[in-house]
Design a protein around this motif. Structure first.
Motif, PDB file in Angstrom:
ATOM      1  N   ILE A   1       0.839  -1.198   0.000  1.00 23.55           N
ATOM      2  CA  ILE A   1       0.000   0.000   0.000  1.00 23.55           C
ATOM      3  C   ILE A   1       0.877   1.251   0.000  1.00 23.55           C
ATOM      4  CG2 ILE A   1      -1.634   1.347   1.388  1.00 23.55           C
ATOM      5  CD1 ILE A   1      -2.871  -1.299   2.275  1.00 23.55           C
TER       6      ILE A   1
ATOM      7  N   SER B   1      -7.314  -1.036  -1.588  1.00 20.25           N
ATOM      8  CA  SER B   1      -7.093  -0.179  -0.420  1.00 20.25           C
ATOM      9  C   SER B   1      -6.358   1.097  -0.806  1.00 20.25           C
ATOM     10  CB  SER B   1      -6.300  -0.934   0.650  1.00 20.25           C
ATOM     11  OG  SER B   1      -6.976  -2.085   1.087  1.00 20.25           O
ATOM     12  N   SER B   2      -5.364   0.967  -1.653  1.00 15.78           N
ATOM     13  CA  SER B   2      -4.577   2.134  -2.061  1.00 15.78           C
ATOM     14  C   SER B   2      -5.414   3.140  -2.826  1.00 15.78           C
ATOM     15  CB  SER B   2      -3.383   1.683  -2.914  1.00 15.78           C
ATOM     16  OG  SER B   2      -2.550   0.798  -2.212  1.00 15.78           O
TER      17      SER B   2
ATOM     18  N   ILE C   1      -6.001  -6.762  -2.364  1.00 15.25           N
ATOM     19  CA  ILE C   1      -6.154  -5.955  -1.149  1.00 15.25           C
ATOM     20  C   ILE C   1      -5.346  -4.670  -1.264  1.00 15.25           C
ATOM     21  CG2 ILE C   1      -5.695  -5.867   1.339  1.00 15.25           C
ATOM     22  CD1 ILE C   1      -6.188  -8.875   1.434  1.00 15.25           C
TER      23      ILE C   1
END
Length: 527
Positions: free
Chosen positions: A76, A300-301, A296
């Protein structure tokens, strides 16, 4: 090694056919095309048992030798650190100027986040099926064949890769000197400026090659600093709203520009600011449990970046009048001056410096893996595939990228070239999105840990076509045409040099590549 890779080459149930073969594609032509690797069969798992050199996805290649340093949090940090560079501190001026109104500007930024999310989810399915570094280069080659992968390497690396990294270095330099000079064009000696540029370039290169774990920690630090900078802007905007100062943003949609050509320019700015959502797919081989973690990381980023962008742009429009935002000024510095005085201007300028340096580190890391992936796929000279035995990094690719970037740093002002050529990434994004549909049809049973809703690649394809076509409606149509021609020049290069249809090029190139690869392998302790 990742357990998924081990399962494909160990005892137990028979391995599934490789994704590329499952598509019905055959890479017989690449048997003559791997000019960097075909002279040294077997050293890197290049020889195929089915009569061609196309490497099966599950087999060990040099990318799987690299250490898996990247956790979810580090991933991330890489994506957020790559996306949030100088764009959010520069492009709001041109975007607002193009669309003409604060509310319209906010909608464009929100739409940009939605497009990035759609693109990210589309790439996630490809990444879960093909858990190898290289992103679009690897995906295109496995789905369509080697010429498509080569064209991505040709344009995005040979033409644009070095220039983009150089732009990052020069952007950092400009903001760095702005801390000391009010007019950097007149106050900074050219040799001193270039010396600082090269110093930080070589520093980043050294960290990338010899201290990748430390580099990741530094990236996380700078990611935190740029988030703090944006949080400062957001808090100031909230304070302004709490004071009831809403007259600037209350303009709303008034004076919205309906010119299609201006909107094309606005999309260029938004796209540039969001570019980087696919970066984790370039270093997939270094992600722990990539089938689970890559989706993920991407989702998320993109959510984090979009939220921060929207709040930051809103704060700009709350504090600054439209007449100020549309000017060619450093908007973050002007924001700091209005809200906190001279100290605020310096503080936010320093944050932009950190943001630029962190972005350079992220993009340098991923670009070096991009080059390495091209070599591992047989699309670039074999020596670029070498991985350091001690540091487990693509050392030769890092060295090549460093000197390539250094040349462009010394040449200097390449901002306009990069801006006019950035749209050319979308043909490859569109082909990758089509590839998801192709894989669903030809290989429906291929293991996927993530399946994107089909509406996502379809929407992304439509948007990519719009972005590409819209560039020819504005004043920059000629430069856009030039970059398309540069892309198409890669076709004869592939068939004449890599594929060697004339039979006159492959043998000397192969001998030279094998000799250089052996020499560098011995001298740099690589294999």
């Amino acid at each position: 090694m990742d357990s998924t890779v081990q399962d494909n080459g160990s005892s137990g149930p028979p391995a599934s056919p490789p994704p590329y073969n499952a598509l019905g594609g055959k890479d017989a032509e690449s048997n003559d095309g791997n000019h960097g690797n075909d002279g040294n069969h077997g050293n890197h798992g290049n020889q195929d048992n089915h009569g061609n050199n196309d490497k099966e996805i599950g087999n060990m290649d040099s990318r799987e030798k690299m250490k898996k340093n990247i956790t979810v949090f580090r991933g991330i940090s890489i994506v957020v650190g790559t996306v949030i560079g100088t764009g959010i501190f520069i492009t709001p001026n041109s975007i607002t100027r193009s669309v003409g109104a604060p509310a319209t500007s906010l909608l464009v930024w929100l739409a940009g986040g939605a497009i990035a999310a759609i693109g990210g989810m589309t790439f996630c399915e490809l990444g879960s099926m093909i858990p190898l570094s290289g992103a679009e280069v690897t995906y295109l080659r496995k789905i369509y064949g080697p010429v498509y992968g080569f064209l991505a390497v040709w344009l995005l690396h040979f033409v644009l890769g070095g220039m983009r990294r150089a732009i990052g270095v020069l952007s950092f330099s400009a903001y760095f000197w702005s801390l000391f000079y009010s007019n950097t064009e007149e106050g900074v000696n050219w040799f001193l400026d270039k010396g600082v540029c090269l110093f930080f370039l070589f520093l980043v290169a050294a960290l990338t090659a010899f201290k990748p774990t430390l580099l990741l920690k530094v990236i996380m630090l700078f990611t935190a600093s740029k988030i703090v900078a944006m949080a400062t802007i957001i808090v100031c905007g909230v304070v302004w709203l709490a004071k009831g100062q809403t007259e600037h943003i209350a303009v709303g949609f008034n004076n919205t520009n309906h010119d299609v050509r201006s909107w094309a320019d606005a999309w260029n700015g938004v796209i540039w600011s969001y570019l980087g959502w696919e970066q984790i797919c370039i270093v997939t081989s270094e992600v722990q449990n990539p089938q689970r973690n890559v989706p993920i990381i991407v989702i998320s980023s993109v959510a984090i970046v979009t939220t921060l962008y929207m709040l930051t742009i809103t704060s700009y429009h709350v504090v600054l009048p439209l007449s100020t935002i549309i000017q060619e000024i450093p908007i973050a510095s002007e924001f700091g001056t209005v809200t906190m005085g001279t100290a605020g201007r310096i503080i936010l300028a320093l944050f932009v410096v950190c943001s630029s340096l962190g972005n350079l580190m992220c993009t340098f890391l991923t670009e070096s893996r991009y080059i390495h992936a091209g070599a591992a796929e047989g699309l670039l000279p074999g020596p670029l595939e070498l991985v350091s035995r001690q540091f487990k990094t693509p050392l030769v690719s890092v060295i090549y990228l460093t000197f390539n970037c250094a040349v462009f740093v010394l040449v200097g002002r390449l901002d306009d070239l990069i801006g006019s050529a950035s749209f050319t990434v979308f043909p490859f994004y569109v082909l990758c999105s089509i590839g998801v549909l192709v894989m669903r049809y030809r290989a429906p049973d291929l293991p996927r840990s993530y399946r994107v809703p089909l509406i996502c690649p379809i929407l992304f394809i439509l948007f990519g076509v719009f972005v590409f076509v819209s560039q020819f409606l504005g004043d920059a149509w000629l430069s856009s045409l030039v970059w398309v021609l540069v892309l198409l020049c890669g076709v004869p290069v592939y068939y004449l040099v890599i594929q060697d249809v004339t039979g006159c090029v492959r043998s000397p190139l192969r001998k030279g590549s094998v000799a250089v690869k052996g020499f560098l392998g011995d001298k740099l302790n690589c294999d």
